[in-house]
Design a protein around this motif. Structure first.
Motif, PDB file in Angstrom:
ATOM      1  N   GLY A 151       6.234   3.463 -11.420  1.00  0.00           N
ATOM      2  CA  GLY A 151       6.475   2.012 -12.028  1.00  0.00           C
ATOM      3  C   GLY A 151       7.753   1.247 -11.669  1.00  0.00           C
ATOM      4  N   LEU A 152       8.887   2.124 -11.698  1.00  0.00           N
ATOM      5  CA  LEU A 152       9.993   1.466 -11.323  1.00  0.00           C
ATOM      6  C   LEU A 152      10.012   1.233  -9.717  1.00  0.00           C
ATOM      7  N   LEU A 153       9.472   1.856  -8.838  1.00  0.00           N
ATOM      8  CA  LEU A 153       9.445   2.002  -7.403  1.00  0.00           C
ATOM      9  C   LEU A 153       8.653   0.472  -7.327  1.00  0.00           C
ATOM     10  N   ASN A 154       7.627   0.235  -7.898  1.00  0.00           N
ATOM     11  CA  ASN A 154       6.420  -0.736  -7.919  1.00  0.00           C
ATOM     12  C   ASN A 154       7.411  -2.043  -8.215  1.00  0.00           C
ATOM     13  N   ALA A 155       8.141  -1.811  -9.495  1.00  0.00           N
ATOM     14  CA  ALA A 155       8.745  -2.926 -10.077  1.00  0.00           C
ATOM     15  C   ALA A 155       9.987  -3.366  -8.748  1.00  0.00           C
ATOM     16  N   THR A 156      10.552  -2.558  -8.060  1.00  0.00           N
ATOM     17  CA  THR A 156      11.560  -2.716  -7.133  1.00  0.00           C
ATOM     18  C   THR A 156      10.993  -3.439  -6.017  1.00  0.00           C
ATOM     19  N   PHE A 157       9.880  -2.974  -5.375  1.00  0.00           N
ATOM     20  CA  PHE A 157       9.242  -3.414  -4.170  1.00  0.00           C
ATOM     21  C   PHE A 157       8.317  -4.608  -4.386  1.00  0.00           C
ATOM     22  N   GLY A 158       7.904  -4.702  -5.539  1.00  0.00           N
ATOM     23  CA  GLY A 158       6.888  -5.672  -5.691  1.00  0.00           C
ATOM     24  C   GLY A 158       6.897  -7.027  -5.123  1.00  0.00           C
ATOM     25  N   ASN A 159       8.152  -7.682  -5.037  1.00  0.00           N
ATOM     26  CA  ASN A 159       8.450  -8.829  -4.122  1.00  0.00           C
ATOM     27  C   ASN A 159       9.339  -8.501  -3.044  1.00  0.00           C
ATOM     28  N   ALA A 160       9.380  -7.521  -2.376  1.00  0.00           N
ATOM     29  CA  ALA A 160      10.167  -7.145  -1.388  1.00  0.00           C
ATOM     30  C   ALA A 160      10.239  -8.006  -0.295  1.00  0.00           C
ATOM     31  N   ALA A 180       1.010  -1.153   0.126  1.00  0.00           N
ATOM     32  CA  ALA A 180      -0.085   0.075   0.066  1.00  0.00           C
ATOM     33  C   ALA A 180       0.863   1.236   0.047  1.00  0.00           C
ATOM     34  N   ALA A 181       2.110   1.157   0.758  1.00  0.00           N
ATOM     35  CA  ALA A 181       2.813   2.439   0.829  1.00  0.00           C
ATOM     36  C   ALA A 181       3.630   2.812  -0.543  1.00  0.00           C
ATOM     37  N   THR A 182       3.888   1.597  -0.984  1.00  0.00           N
ATOM     38  CA  THR A 182       4.668   1.829  -2.306  1.00  0.00           C
ATOM     39  C   THR A 182       3.806   2.267  -3.402  1.00  0.00           C
ATOM     40  N   GLU A 183       2.359   1.788  -3.362  1.00  0.00           N
ATOM     41  CA  GLU A 183       1.386   2.558  -4.525  1.00  0.00           C
ATOM     42  C   GLU A 183       1.198   3.893  -4.161  1.00  0.00           C
ATOM     43  N   GLU A 184       1.010   4.206  -2.897  1.00  0.00           N
ATOM     44  CA  GLU A 184       0.955   5.701  -2.587  1.00  0.00           C
ATOM     45  C   GLU A 184       2.061   6.637  -3.078  1.00  0.00           C
ATOM     46  N   THR A 240       8.984  -2.084   6.230  1.00  0.00           N
ATOM     47  CA  THR A 240      10.176  -3.059   5.729  1.00  0.00           C
ATOM     48  C   THR A 240      11.006  -3.407   6.919  1.00  0.00           C
ATOM     49  N   LEU A 241      11.453  -2.537   8.033  1.00  0.00           N
ATOM     50  CA  LEU A 241      12.186  -3.029   9.188  1.00  0.00           C
ATOM     51  C   LEU A 241      11.504  -4.063   9.916  1.00  0.00           C
ATOM     52  N   ALA A 242      10.020  -3.959   9.999  1.00  0.00           N
ATOM     53  CA  ALA A 242       9.474  -4.950  10.848  1.00  0.00           C
ATOM     54  C   ALA A 242       9.299  -6.378  10.071  1.00  0.00           C
ATOM     55  N   VAL A 243       9.444  -6.446   8.634  1.00  0.00           N
ATOM     56  CA  VAL A 243       9.397  -7.553   7.963  1.00  0.00           C
ATOM     57  C   VAL A 243      10.504  -8.199   8.315  1.00  0.00           C
ATOM     58  N   ALA A 244      11.877  -7.403   8.141  1.00  0.00           N
ATOM     59  CA  ALA A 244      13.052  -7.964   8.436  1.00  0.00           C
ATOM     60  C   ALA A 244      13.190  -8.530   9.754  1.00  0.00           C
ATOM     61  N   VAL A 245      12.491  -7.821  10.823  1.00  0.00           N
ATOM     62  CA  VAL A 245      12.530  -8.554  12.315  1.00  0.00           C
ATOM     63  C   VAL A 245      11.919  -9.948  12.039  1.00  0.00           C
ATOM     64  N   GLU A 246      10.685  -9.918  11.497  1.00  0.00           N
ATOM     65  CA  GLU A 246       9.884 -11.004  11.549  1.00  0.00           C
ATOM     66  C   GLU A 246      10.408 -11.949  10.762  1.00  0.00           C
ATOM     67  N   SER A 247      11.237 -11.872   9.606  1.00  0.00           N
ATOM     68  CA  SER A 247      11.695 -12.777   8.657  1.00  0.00           C
ATOM     69  C   SER A 247      12.759 -13.541   9.621  1.00  0.00           C
TER      70      SER A 247
END
Length: 375
Positions: A63-72, A48-52, A234-241
């Protein structure tokens, strides 16, 4: 969408629960399950943040941002697993992400969209371009594996150098696909997104397939707010990952799951949950162009960008990773690409075709589940 948002908000409770489980010494399966559930809403927030942010930046940068973070989310999980030396799990997750998007996500989208609408259509030209890109991905993972299969003794260094070279080629091709979709042939992609340019409110999650084409809202999003959300998520995903990966081996052993099944089936479902919901939602709104873009586009990004990045990252992290896969993993990717290309080639879909994709995914899942655990 309200139900989906409520579910995602509810799953946020697993963030403190997973952290508490880690520091209170709860069992590894509980840590693994709670961390996995916590990643699902965080991935949604990242999307959602990437889209906004993309809306503010405009079509090209958006489009580049979405392509980069699409599978972050998948990339973060894989990088942490790679750093821990779980190379086989990382390879399995690459295969799992490709087949889950092509079979599970697209299958559910065609099934549920086909139940509501007798027949749905999407751009056959885009389907053919996507099919060609996925064929290249199959070639890229087949050839390094074939070198190992057809030679009795292949030095690891040779296989690694081949994989590094292939990874560079794939990243170059991925850059060209971005140029094709966002610059030279944008008109091909406009047809599938023009339907959003009406009076209905566009949900950021729905726009995840191609936010660059979504019409500008009346009030521009708060850039500082959404950048902050993206950074925190992103930081929270890193911690949970990290919690997820650290508990992976003992948890899967306790649950009776093999590392192969966990990498191919479990981890991709966790990382792709937000995209799964988005693709199904837009399909049920008769926006099959967008649904196909989410599902197949995500698979392309995994094959042409994420996998090569992980190969090069393994070299940097001192955890050599090549593109030589297990025979069953190769069969799964080839089968997924073949049946998806066959079904999508005419630019039309119905509920039976969605059922065929789902049945293929279930059969492959059973094969991975019953595959004997090797040392």
């Amino acid at each position: 969408m309200l139900i989906k948002n409520l579910i995602f908000y509810g799953l946020l409770i697993f963030i403190p629960i997973s952290i508490a489980a880690r520091y209170l010494g709860w069992s590894e399966p509980i840590i693994f399950i709670t961390a996995g559930l916590a990643i699902v809403p965080l991935a949604g927030w990242m999307g959602a943040a990437t889209e906004e942010i993309a809306i503010v930046l405009g079509p090209s940068w958006g489009g580049l941002l979405n392509a980069t973070f699409g599978n972050a989310t998948e990339l973060i999980i894989a990088l942490i697993a790679l750093e821990e030396g779980l190379v086989d799990v990382v390879k399995s997750s690459i295969v799992g992400s490709i087949i889950s998007n092509l079979l599970l996500v697209l299958g559910f989208s065609m099934l549920l969209g086909g139940v509501k609408y007798r027949e749905q259509s999407f751009q056959p030209v885009i389907a053919r371009v996507n099919a060609s890109a996925m064929n290249l991905a199959v070639i890229a993972i087949l050839l390094p594996s074939a070198v190992g299969f057809t030679s009795e003794v292949v030095p690891e260094v040779t296989l690694q150098k081949l994989s590094d070279a292939v990874a560079v080629v794939l990243i170059g091709v991925y850059g060209l696909t971005l140029l094709f979709s966002m610059k030279t042939h944008t008109y091909l992609y406009d047809a599938g997104t023009a339907e959003f340019e009406d009076n209905e409110t566009v949900d950021p999650a729905i726009a995840s397939s191609d936010p660059a084409k979504v019409s500008q809202p009346e009030e521009a999003p708060n850039l500082i707010l959404w950048i902050s959300v993206l950074v925190v998520a992103t930081l929270a995903v890193a911690v949970e990952s990290e919690l997820l990966v650290n508990a992976l081996e003992p948890a899967t052993e306790a649950l009776g799951l093999s590392p192969l099944f966990t990498g191919v089936i479990v981890l991709p479902v966790i990382g792709n949950a937000a995209e799964h919901a988005t693709a199904v939602t837009v399909a049920m709104k008769n926006k099959m162009d967008l649904s196909v873009s989410v599902a197949v586009g995500s698979s392309m990004q995994i094959a042409l960008f994420v996998a090569p990045i992980l190969v090069l990252a393994g070299w940097v992290l001192g955890q050599p990773m090549d593109l030589s896969f297990e025979a069953l993993e190769l069969v799964a990717v080839v089968v997924a690409v073949l049946i998806t290309n066959s079904i999508s080639s005419d630019g039309r879909s119905n509920w039976l075709e969605g059922t065929l994709l789902l049945a293929t995914y279930v059969i492959l899942g059973l094969a991975f589940y019953f595959h004997p655990i090797t040392g």
